[in-house]
Design a protein around this motif. Structure first.
Motif, mmCIF file in Angstrom:
data_model
loop_
_atom_site.group_PDB
_atom_site.id
_atom_site.type_symbol
_atom_site.label_atom_id
_atom_site.label_comp_id
_atom_site.label_asym_id
_atom_site.label_seq_id
_atom_site.Cartn_x
_atom_site.Cartn_y
_atom_site.Cartn_z
ATOM 1 N N LEU A 53 0.483 -0.879 -0.101
ATOM 2 C CA LEU A 53 -0.351 0.477 0.125
ATOM 3 C C LEU A 53 1.239 1.359 -0.170
ATOM 4 N N PRO A 54 0.164 2.352 -0.630
ATOM 5 C CA PRO A 54 1.233 3.232 -1.318
ATOM 6 C C PRO A 54 1.448 4.392 0.483
ATOM 7 N N ALA A 55 2.444 4.030 1.090
ATOM 8 C CA ALA A 55 2.747 4.973 2.201
ATOM 9 C C ALA A 55 2.088 6.436 2.492
ATOM 10 N N LYS A 56 1.747 7.131 3.337
ATOM 11 C CA LYS A 56 2.020 8.907 3.763
ATOM 12 C C LYS A 56 2.867 9.825 3.972
ATOM 13 N N ALA A 57 3.405 10.611 3.251
ATOM 14 C CA ALA A 57 4.240 11.112 3.232
ATOM 15 C C ALA A 57 4.614 11.059 4.357
ATOM 16 N N ALA A 58 4.462 11.135 5.867
ATOM 17 C CA ALA A 58 4.713 11.543 6.858
ATOM 18 C C ALA A 58 5.154 10.988 7.513
ATOM 19 N N ALA A 59 4.969 8.879 6.633
ATOM 20 C CA ALA A 59 5.092 7.606 7.738
ATOM 21 C C ALA A 59 6.285 8.104 8.261
#
Length: 217
Positions: A53-59
């Motif tokens: 799954l694509p990670a969030k920018a702030a992950a």
């Protein structure tokens, strides 16, 4: 005077030849190499690889320390149990590597798929990230105390804030899977299923902890 019956020369010759043949046969048998039983080697595998799954920018970034194993479970030998507190080993079946060493890459793959982290890296303690995952194999054993037999896999995990060294959450995961047959191969299949079950639960645990626990910036 008593008469001593002498053995006929022809008969004596046959007996002597037979004795020599027996001695020669025994000598040859001693020189012939015994059959060598080669061990079978087995691996632990993760679930089928899927697109993460694509990670969030702030992950955050997750550093995974190489897994450890409790005493007795830190070798390539495949363990089985017939009596409580007594570990035994299959003679001609082994893991291709100690289970703790095989587990590391499987942890990376499973946790990456959640999309909860910007990066997941398996590395020793020198590297730094936002979070760190420490794991220990408590047991991985084929249990013959029930029918059908089963394989039990227990893993303890700690998720730590890498900057403050504060433990954010910890959990002990346990899975028991019935063996497909009462032999090492049946146990290996069950072991893989148990490991995959624990990896799924561990991945969800890590993702939920990231969502709920505030991280040090």
């Amino acid at each position: 005077m008593k008469t001593i019956n002498k053995m006929p020369a022809a008969r004596f010759g046959r007996l002597l030849a037979g004795a020599v043949s027996v001695i020669a046969l025994c000598a040859c048998s001693g020189l012939r190499p015994t059959a060598t039983v080669h061990p079978a080697f087995y691996a632990l595998d993760g679930a089928p690889v899927t697109a993460p799954l694509p990670a969030k920018a702030a992950a955050p970034t997750l550093i995974i320390n190489p897994p450890h194993a409790a005493a007795g479970f830190d070798s390539q030998r495949i363990i089985y149990v017939r009596e409580n507190h007594k570990l035994e080993y299959f003679a001609n079946s082994e893991w291709i590597d100690p289970p703790a060493r095989m587990l590391g890459p499987l942890l990376v793959s499973a946790i990456e798929n959640t999309g909860a982290f910007r990066a997941v890296v398996l590395t020793p303690g020198a590297a730094t990230g936002d979070l760190r995952l420490d794991t220990e194999i408590i047991r991985l054993q084929h249990e013959f105390q029930s029918s059908p037999s089963r394989v039990r896999f227990t893993l303890r995990a700690y998720l730590v804030d890498d900057k403050t060294r504060r433990v954010l959450a910890w959990r002990e995961f346990d899975a028991a899977v019935a063996a497909t047959s009462e032999d090492p191969y049946g146990g290996v299949i069950a072991a893989n299923r148990a490991v995959q079950s624990v990896l799924k639960s561990l991945s969800q645990f890590c993702a939920e902890t990231v969502d709920n626990a505030p991280l040090t910036k």
